[in-house]
Design an enzyme around this catalytic site. Structure first.
Site, PDB file in Angstrom:
ATOM      1  CE  LYS A  11      -0.286   2.121   3.407  1.00  6.74           C
ATOM      2  NZ  LYS A  11      -0.212   2.849   4.681  1.00  6.74           N
ATOM      3  CG  ASP A 129      -3.389   1.828   6.755  1.00  9.04           C
ATOM      4  OD1 ASP A 129      -4.077   2.831   6.505  1.00  9.04           O
ATOM      5  OD2 ASP A 129      -2.163   1.862   6.950  1.00  9.04           O
TER       6      ASP A 129
HETATM    7  O1  C5P Z   1      -5.038   1.236  13.351  1.00  8.33           O
HETATM    8  P1  C5P Z   1      -3.578   0.978  13.441  1.00  8.33           P
HETATM    9  O2  C5P Z   1      -3.235  -0.149  14.375  1.00  8.33           O
HETATM   10  O3  C5P Z   1      -2.918   0.843  12.129  1.00  8.33           O
HETATM   11  O4  C5P Z   1      -2.940   2.300  14.099  1.00  8.33           O
HETATM   12  C1  C5P Z   1      -1.759   2.302  14.852  1.00  8.33           C
HETATM   13  C2  C5P Z   1      -1.700   3.572  15.686  1.00  8.33           C
HETATM   14  O5  C5P Z   1      -1.512   4.712  14.840  1.00  8.33           O
HETATM   15  C3  C5P Z   1      -2.952   3.880  16.483  1.00  8.33           C
HETATM   16  O6  C5P Z   1      -2.949   3.242  17.733  1.00  8.33           O
HETATM   17  C4  C5P Z   1      -2.885   5.398  16.605  1.00  8.33           C
HETATM   18  O7  C5P Z   1      -1.979   5.761  17.641  1.00  8.33           O
HETATM   19  C5  C5P Z   1      -2.249   5.821  15.310  1.00  8.33           C
HETATM   20  N1  C5P Z   1      -3.252   6.202  14.277  1.00  8.33           N
HETATM   21  C6  C5P Z   1      -3.921   7.420  14.401  1.00  8.33           C
HETATM   22  N2  C5P Z   1      -4.848   7.772  13.457  1.00  8.33           N
HETATM   23  C7  C5P Z   1      -5.100   6.971  12.398  1.00  8.33           C
HETATM   24  C8  C5P Z   1      -4.425   5.736  12.248  1.00  8.33           C
HETATM   25  C9  C5P Z   1      -3.510   5.375  13.222  1.00  8.33           C
HETATM   26  O8  C5P Z   1      -3.694   8.187  15.342  1.00  8.33           O
HETATM   27  N3  C5P Z   1      -5.997   7.354  11.487  1.00  8.33           N
END
Ligand code: C5P
Length: 283
Positions: A11, A129
């Site tokens: 991605k 994602d």
């Molecule tokens: O959802 P994912 O596990 O990929 O996200 C990892 C971390 O990145 C989240 O815990 C958050 O701290 C941050 N994040 C965020 N806003 C998003 C995606 C991720 O703050 N849209």
């Protein structure tokens, strides 16, 4: 017993605008996401017990139990069996990583409309994602990752991906962000003309590039190495950067040159692609 193979393409966030923050701390994004023709490979063989085996150049450090998102994605789909994951992409690298792998499992087990089958909230809970990675098609992604709009037409791009060996933690990058309320992407509606598309891209941003480069200065070196491309940016929260080249031959030559100068970096050339389907295989 019938096994199924799946491909989890890289991605790539061509843009990533951070436009706000929700009360729960998650950030609101506006991002143009495309997918390359390099990626991780998976093989799913149904059976009574869940097992996971990880091989490939980036297998080190990948959990082989329920901590792995693909394990949880399979459970979400009500499936058990053996999963073989060939980790070809660096993880924690801004290329989708575990989310791309989890999306490949869901696409394989539930079809491209896995979001409707399993429920968008359940999929988002795996990772922000995962919904965009389910599609493998160019998308404008908004919200925290749940609002998707196909962007077409979009010219095929010849890219070089460069990871300088740095690992940056996504929460740390978001935490270091100086300004969380930035403008959205204007006029993201589709392009058939590559020069115009690249002119538009040049006016867009990855708002995470600055905080990620402060954490991992190797990102600036990777961007410098790509400075002879038409446009170079970081993908996601880093540390992988991409450069866009006019032709596949130029991308290939640039990748060879960068790899020769930086033998410890991960460097590949790739083309952005359309949908990738799961393929049947027999054991
Ligand atoms: O959802 P994912 O596990 O990929 O996200 C990892 C971390 O990145 C989240 O815990 C958050 O701290 C941050 N994040 C965020 N806003 C998003 C995606 C991720 O703050 N849209």
């Amino acid at each position: 017993m019938t096994a199924v193979e799946a491909f989890a393409p890289a991605k790539i966030n061509l843009t990533l605008h951070v436009t706000g923050r929700r009360p729960d701390g998650y950030h609101l994004l506006d991002s143009l996401v495309v997918f390359g023709d390099v990626g991780d490979r998976l093989r799913l063989t149904p059976g009574p017990k869940m097992t996971l085996d990880v091989t490939g150049p980036f297998a080190a450090g990948v959990p082989m139990d329920r901590r792995n998102l693909i394990w949880r994605a399979a459970e979400t789909a009500g499936w058990t069996g053996r999963i073989d994951l060939e980790k070809r992409l660096p993880h924690g690298a801004g290329l989708g990583g575990g989310s791309a792998d989890a999306a490949a499992v869901l696409r394989c087990l539930c079809g491209p409309d896995a979001g409707d089958v399993v429920g968008l909230d359940t999929i988002l809970a795996l990772g922000a994602d995962v919904p965009v990675c389910l599609s493998t098609m160019p998308q404008r992604m908004q919200g925290i990752g749940e609002r998707l709009m196909p962007v077409r037409p979009l010219p095929m791009l010849n890219l070089v991906l460069v990871n300088p060996g740095a690992h940056v933690s996504t929460p740390d990058v978001f935490r270091l962000l100086a300004q969380r309320y930035n403008p959205e992407m204007p006029g993201c509606s589709g392009w058939s003309n590559q020069p115009r598309f690249i002119d538009w891209l040049a006016q867009q941003r990855n708002d995470l590039e600055q905080p990620a480069s402060d954490l991992a200065p190797g990102i600036r070196s990777a961007l410098d190495a790509l400075s002879r491309s038409l446009l170079a940016r970081m993908s996601g929260s880093g540390a992988t950067c991409f450069g866009i080249y006019e032709t596949a031959a130029k991308a290939r030559d640039a990748a060879s040159e960068i790899a020769a100068r930086h033998p410890d970096w991960w460097v590949v050339h790739t083309q952005t692609k359309g949908a990738v389907q799961a393929r049947r295989a027999t054991t």
